[in-house]
Design an enzyme around this catalytic site. Structure first.
Site, PDB file in Angstrom:
ATOM      1  CD  GLU A  43      -2.749   1.251   2.445  1.00 22.02           C
ATOM      2  OE1 GLU A  43      -3.461   2.250   2.525  1.00 22.02           O
ATOM      3  OE2 GLU A  43      -2.545   0.461   3.387  1.00 22.02           O
ATOM      4  CG  ASP A  72       5.635   6.890  -5.762  1.00 23.09           C
ATOM      5  OD1 ASP A  72       4.936   5.904  -6.087  1.00 23.09           O
ATOM      6  OD2 ASP A  72       5.130   7.976  -5.429  1.00 23.09           O
ATOM      7  CB  SER A  73       7.382   8.619 -11.172  1.00 21.37           C
ATOM      8  OG  SER A  73       6.942   7.355 -11.612  1.00 21.37           O
ATOM      9  CG  PHE A 155       4.843   4.730 -19.473  1.00 21.32           C
ATOM     10  CD1 PHE A 155       6.205   4.968 -19.562  1.00 21.32           C
ATOM     11  CD2 PHE A 155       4.242   4.849 -18.225  1.00 21.32           C
ATOM     12  CE1 PHE A 155       6.955   5.310 -18.444  1.00 21.32           C
ATOM     13  CE2 PHE A 155       4.989   5.188 -17.089  1.00 21.32           C
ATOM     14  CZ  PHE A 155       6.345   5.418 -17.205  1.00 21.32           C
ATOM     15  N   GLY A 156       1.795   6.188 -20.183  1.00 21.36           N
ATOM     16  CA  GLY A 156       1.051   7.039 -19.252  1.00 21.36           C
ATOM     17  C   GLY A 156       0.684   8.401 -19.813  1.00 21.36           C
ATOM     18  CE1 TYR A 157      -2.519  11.053 -16.430  1.00 18.66           C
ATOM     19  CE2 TYR A 157      -0.752  10.117 -15.104  1.00 18.66           C
ATOM     20  CZ  TYR A 157      -2.089  10.368 -15.297  1.00 18.66           C
ATOM     21  OH  TYR A 157      -3.007   9.951 -14.373  1.00 18.66           O
ATOM     22  CG  ASP A 158       5.730   9.827 -21.589  1.00 14.80           C
ATOM     23  OD1 ASP A 158       6.242  10.782 -20.966  1.00 14.80           O
ATOM     24  OD2 ASP A 158       6.112   8.656 -21.453  1.00 14.80           O
ATOM     25  CE  LYS A 178       9.568   9.249 -20.406  1.00 10.77           C
ATOM     26  NZ  LYS A 178       8.527   8.268 -20.148  1.00 10.77           N
ATOM     27  CG  HIS A 183      10.226  12.028 -14.514  1.00 13.17           C
ATOM     28  ND1 HIS A 183      10.199  11.886 -15.888  1.00 13.17           N
ATOM     29  CD2 HIS A 183       9.271  11.195 -14.048  1.00 13.17           C
ATOM     30  CE1 HIS A 183       9.254  11.020 -16.219  1.00 13.17           C
ATOM     31  NE2 HIS A 183       8.675  10.577 -15.120  1.00 13.17           N
TER      32      HIS A 183
HETATM   33  P1  ITT Z   1       4.848   0.672  -9.420  1.00 10.66           P
HETATM   34  O1  ITT Z   1       4.257   1.348  -8.193  1.00 10.66           O
HETATM   35  O2  ITT Z   1       4.663  -0.805  -9.438  1.00 10.66           O
HETATM   36  O3  ITT Z   1       6.265   1.074  -9.683  1.00 10.66           O
HETATM   37  P2  ITT Z   1       2.970   2.365 -10.837  1.00 10.66           P
HETATM   38  O4  ITT Z   1       2.657   2.546 -12.299  1.00 10.66           O
HETATM   39  O5  ITT Z   1       1.813   2.166  -9.892  1.00 10.66           O
HETATM   40  O6  ITT Z   1       4.037   1.179 -10.722  1.00 10.66           O
HETATM   41  P3  ITT Z   1       3.572   4.899  -9.515  1.00 10.66           P
HETATM   42  O7  ITT Z   1       2.722   4.645  -8.327  1.00 10.66           O
HETATM   43  O8  ITT Z   1       4.939   5.486  -9.303  1.00 10.66           O
HETATM   44  O9  ITT Z   1       3.845   3.586 -10.374  1.00 10.66           O
HETATM   45  O10 ITT Z   1       2.771   5.819 -10.523  1.00 10.66           O
HETATM   46  C1  ITT Z   1       3.415   6.464 -11.522  1.00 10.66           C
HETATM   47  C2  ITT Z   1       2.409   6.954 -12.553  1.00 10.66           C
HETATM   48  O11 ITT Z   1       2.788   8.284 -12.958  1.00 10.66           O
HETATM   49  C3  ITT Z   1       2.452   6.111 -13.801  1.00 10.66           C
HETATM   50  O12 ITT Z   1       1.555   5.029 -13.744  1.00 10.66           O
HETATM   51  C4  ITT Z   1       2.098   7.131 -14.881  1.00 10.66           C
HETATM   52  O13 ITT Z   1       0.714   7.330 -14.905  1.00 10.66           O
HETATM   53  C5  ITT Z   1       2.735   8.408 -14.358  1.00 10.66           C
HETATM   54  N1  ITT Z   1       4.114   8.529 -14.875  1.00 10.66           N
HETATM   55  C6  ITT Z   1       5.274   8.384 -14.168  1.00 10.66           C
HETATM   56  N2  ITT Z   1       6.351   8.502 -14.955  1.00 10.66           N
HETATM   57  C7  ITT Z   1       5.877   8.706 -16.191  1.00 10.66           C
HETATM   58  C8  ITT Z   1       6.496   8.881 -17.438  1.00 10.66           C
HETATM   59  O14 ITT Z   1       7.813   8.813 -17.582  1.00 10.66           O
HETATM   60  N3  ITT Z   1       5.716   9.064 -18.502  1.00 10.66           N
HETATM   61  C9  ITT Z   1       4.386   9.090 -18.389  1.00 10.66           C
HETATM   62  N4  ITT Z   1       3.707   8.913 -17.258  1.00 10.66           N
HETATM   63  C10 ITT Z   1       4.442   8.730 -16.146  1.00 10.66           C
END
Ligand code: ITT
Length: 199
Positions: A43, A72-73, A155-158, A178, A183
């Site tokens: 958690e 954590d990002s 990925f994600g918000y990229d 990248k 970060h």
């Molecule tokens: P773990 O906890 O298992 O590492 P997670 O995906 O849940 O995986 P986080 O709690 O750190 O990881 O959430 C990070 C989120 O932030 C990630 O899922 C993306 O939505 C966003 N994020 C982080 N770094 C990113 C990147 O380089 N590009 C795009 N989105 C990013």
């Protein structure tokens, strides 16, 4: 040379890919949690990126007995009070697609001019050693929220993270480009210095 084993506490394959590339030139053998035979989901109840990274690294270190790293990002959008921040993965629900999350964030910034669309990706990387020692570092990449999605990389918000100096989103950069400015690249390289500074 004997490589030192290091386990990365993440279930996110995209992060794992980036981290492997960044640590490719070190004498660390980087294993994913899965490769090391562990599957933990702790958690993330910390209040900061640093706290959550430490929680993940320590938890895996305790069960594996090996040196562990965790990331954590997230994305901080100034106009939205730094949302989604540490809740970036959980924003609108963990299983909601990023098409929907990204469209929602763009919608929430409707009518907001360029200079108020400032945002940053933040990454805390924590290390936990079997002897109880810990380290944590932070890397940041500044940018702005785009008006529409662009790019297929990352990925994600990229796809909505616009980099004014490059004139494109971080999803339009190559993986190497990248990693050089991200970060995660910055934080992992800082951690790498700490790790290689000691044997
Ligand atoms: P773990 O906890 O298992 O590492 P997670 O995906 O849940 O995986 P986080 O709690 O750190 O990881 O959430 C990070 C989120 O932030 C990630 O899922 C993306 O939505 C966003 N994020 C982080 N770094 C990113 C990147 O380089 N590009 C795009 N989105 C990013």
């Amino acid at each position: 040379m004997m490589k030192k084993k290091l386990i990365f506490a993440t279930g996110n394959q995209n992060k794992m890919k980036e981290i492997r590339m960044i640590l490719a030139d070190t004498d660390f053998e980087v294993l994913s949690m899965k490769e090391a035979g562990f599957d933990i989901d702790v958690e993330e109840n910390g209040k900061t990126f640093e706290e959550n990274a430490l929680i993940k690294a320590k938890a895996l270190c305790e069960v594996s007995g090996e040196m562990c790293l965790a990331d954590d990002s997230g994305l901080e959008i100034d106009k939205l009070n730094k949302e989604p921040g540490i809740y970036s993965a959980r924003y609108m629900g963990e299983d909601t697609s990023y098409r929907i999350k990204n469209a929602n964030l763009i919608k929430r910034l409707e009518g907001v001019p360029d200079d108020e669309r400032t945002a940053r990706f933040v990454c805390a990387v924590a290390a936990a050693y079997p002897d109880g020692r810990t380290e944590v570092v932070r890397g940041v990449m500044e940018g702005r929220i785009a008006y529409k999605e662009a790019g297929e990389n990352g990925f994600g918000y990229d796809p909505i993270f616009f980099l004014p100096e490059y004139g494109c989103t971080s999803a339009e950069l190559s993986p190497d480009e990248k990693n050089a400015i991200s970060h995660r690249g910055k934080a992992v390289r800082l951690m790498k210095e700490k790790l290689t500074g000691q044997s």
